[in-house]
Design an enzyme around this catalytic site. Structure first.
Site, mmCIF file in Angstrom:
data_model
loop_
_atom_site.group_PDB
_atom_site.id
_atom_site.type_symbol
_atom_site.label_atom_id
_atom_site.label_comp_id
_atom_site.label_asym_id
_atom_site.label_seq_id
_atom_site.Cartn_x
_atom_site.Cartn_y
_atom_site.Cartn_z
ATOM 1 N N CYS B 112 -32.685 88.289 61.591
ATOM 2 C CA CYS B 112 -32.972 87.347 60.496
ATOM 3 C C CYS B 112 -33.178 87.999 59.132
ATOM 4 O O CYS B 112 -33.130 87.321 58.110
ATOM 5 C CB CYS B 112 -34.188 86.500 60.835
ATOM 6 S SG CYS B 112 -34.042 85.646 62.400
ATOM 7 N N HIS B 240 -36.614 83.906 54.472
ATOM 8 C CA HIS B 240 -35.903 83.509 55.694
ATOM 9 C C HIS B 240 -36.482 82.190 56.187
ATOM 10 O O HIS B 240 -37.693 81.993 56.201
ATOM 11 C CB HIS B 240 -36.050 84.597 56.753
ATOM 12 C CG HIS B 240 -35.632 84.139 58.111
ATOM 13 N ND1 HIS B 240 -34.409 83.541 58.322
ATOM 14 C CD2 HIS B 240 -36.270 84.149 59.308
ATOM 15 C CE1 HIS B 240 -34.320 83.214 59.605
ATOM 16 N NE2 HIS B 240 -35.432 83.563 60.216
ATOM 17 N N ASN B 270 -33.187 77.133 61.818
ATOM 18 C CA ASN B 270 -33.227 78.575 61.604
ATOM 19 C C ASN B 270 -31.834 79.140 61.870
ATOM 20 O O ASN B 270 -31.361 79.114 63.007
ATOM 21 C CB ASN B 270 -34.260 79.183 62.551
ATOM 22 C CG ASN B 270 -34.329 80.699 62.479
ATOM 23 O OD1 ASN B 270 -33.459 81.340 61.897
ATOM 24 N ND2 ASN B 270 -35.350 81.272 63.077
#
Lengths: 81, 314
Positions: B112, B240, B270
């Site tokens: 990520c 993020h 996500n």
């Protein structure tokens, strides 16, 4: 050394700040998730605040065993001894 | 040494929307629970598209927005952790799809945090004189590594891609990409896993949340300090997109009081390395940030790894 009542009171302050729990509802037999509506992420915040307040380490693996306020009080009491 | 800057952004999301209601028909979950725990309302799921297809679509749009052409590009870096093929890498596939003739082309995998790592790598290559114009992409097809019967992870992830065109600054021009702060916490490298040959994402959610909530604020502050910017001067904060309950406290603790805070997770879920460029591209498309404003990008995730930098809004 802190007494069980003092630890409970300290946890009640943390629970109010982190999860908006009414301090009057906090007692040793209360379950964090079922009675006080503290979800798993809020529980992490409670644990980190408790580590700071009581000067103890509460590992991630231990958190899942802390079902009730009394479980947390016992763990902190033992860790402080 | 000449610095670099972001010239333009572009993004791509698959058209198929997967709502919380759809998920409630697949696993034991519901809309209220998902919104309360992570803040996600819906996410996009790829059907025929591969990671390279989405990466190339985002990169193509960024290139069109930049005014440059494929012939100008000499470097392509793709951040991804969900490309199933080991070889060829995604970057060369992007090059082939866009008709970029002979770029240096490589993938970066820091999960990520990947986009910020890739952006820093492009900035460093330009500063070293090894590149003039680069394409930096974050692209993920997490649906392919998601266990759709695991309710703790199935609700979290989505697919998509975002891309930046990064170019060398003119002589005497203020650098548009600030110094990177990057690193990792190897002692926690088992809390997020996509391991094995046909793998699924597994994570120890509470451990990740604890790390994100308590270790990241000082690191994000360090990024601002290195760039010589006060958090209150930031025009945008694009972390993020892991969880609104990480994003909002992080923004509050940093004191980014005047910044637009990216909350693309609500509609995209996500998307790992794609989440920062995807959210940033949308902010720019909606003209929510004034040109020239400093923006803080901050990636964090599997590894555990983190990287961030302050960039100037194109």
């Amino acid at each position: 050394m802190t007494s069980r009542a003092e630890i409970t009171e300290g946890l009640a302050e943390i629970l109010e700040e982190v999860a908006g729990v009414n301090p009057g509802d906090v007692a040793e037999e209360k379950s964090f998730t079922d009675d006080l509506d503290v979800d798993s992420l809020s529980m992490v915040e409670v644990v980190v605040a408790a580590e700071e307040k009581f000067g103890v380490k509460i590992p991630d693996d231990e958190v899942q065993n802390l079902k009730t306020v009394g479980d947390a009080v016992s763990f902190i009491e033992k860790a402080q001894a | 040494m000449t610095g670099s800057k972001i010239l333009a952004m572009g993004h791509y999301q698959p058209s198929r929307v997967l709502t919380n209601g759809d998920l409630a028909n697949m696993v034991d979950t519901n809309d209220a629970w998902i919104r309360d725990r992570v803040g996600i309302a819906e996410r996009r799921i790829a059907e025929g598209e591969t990671v390279a297809d989405m990466a190339a679509a985002a990169a193509g749009k960024a290139l069109a927005n930049s005014g440059l052409t494929a012939a100008d590009i000499d470097l392509i870096i793709v951040a991804t952790c969900s490309s199933v093929d080991r070889c060829p890498n995604v970057a060369t596939r992007v090059a082939a799809k866009l008709g970029v003739a002979a770029p240096a082309a490589f993938d970066v995998n820091t999960a990520c945090s990947g986009f910020s790592y890739a952006l820093a790598s492009a900035d460093h290559a330009i500063r070293a004189g090894a590149s003039r114009n680069a394409i930096v992409v974050g692209a993920e097809k997490l649906s392919e590594v998601t266990d759709w019967s695991d309710r703790s992870t199935a609700v979290l992830f989505g697919d998509g891609a975002g891309a930046a065109i990064v170019t060398a600054c003119a002589e005497n021009e203020e650098p548009g990409i600030g110094p990177v702060v990057w690193g990792s916490a190897p002692e926690l490298n088992d809390v997020i896993q996509i391991e094995g040959w046909r793998p699924y994402i597994k994570q120890a959610g509470q451990s990740v949340f604890r790390w994100a909530t308590y270790s990241l604020p000082p690191l994000a502050r360090q990024v601002c300090e290195k760039a010589g910017i006060e958090p209150s001067e930031l025009g945008a904060f694009v972390p993020h997109q892991a969880n609104l309950r990480i994003i909002d406290p992080l923004a509050r603790k940093l004191g980014v009081v005047n910044a637009v805070v990216a909350r693309d997770i609500v509609e995209s879920g996500n998307t790992s390395a794609a989440s920062i460029p995807l959210a940033l591209s949308k902010l720019l498309e909606r003209r929510e940030v004034p040109s020239g404003a400093p923006m803080l990008l901050f990636g964090f995730g599997g590894g555990l790894t983190y990287a961030g930098q302050v960039v100037r809004c194109p």
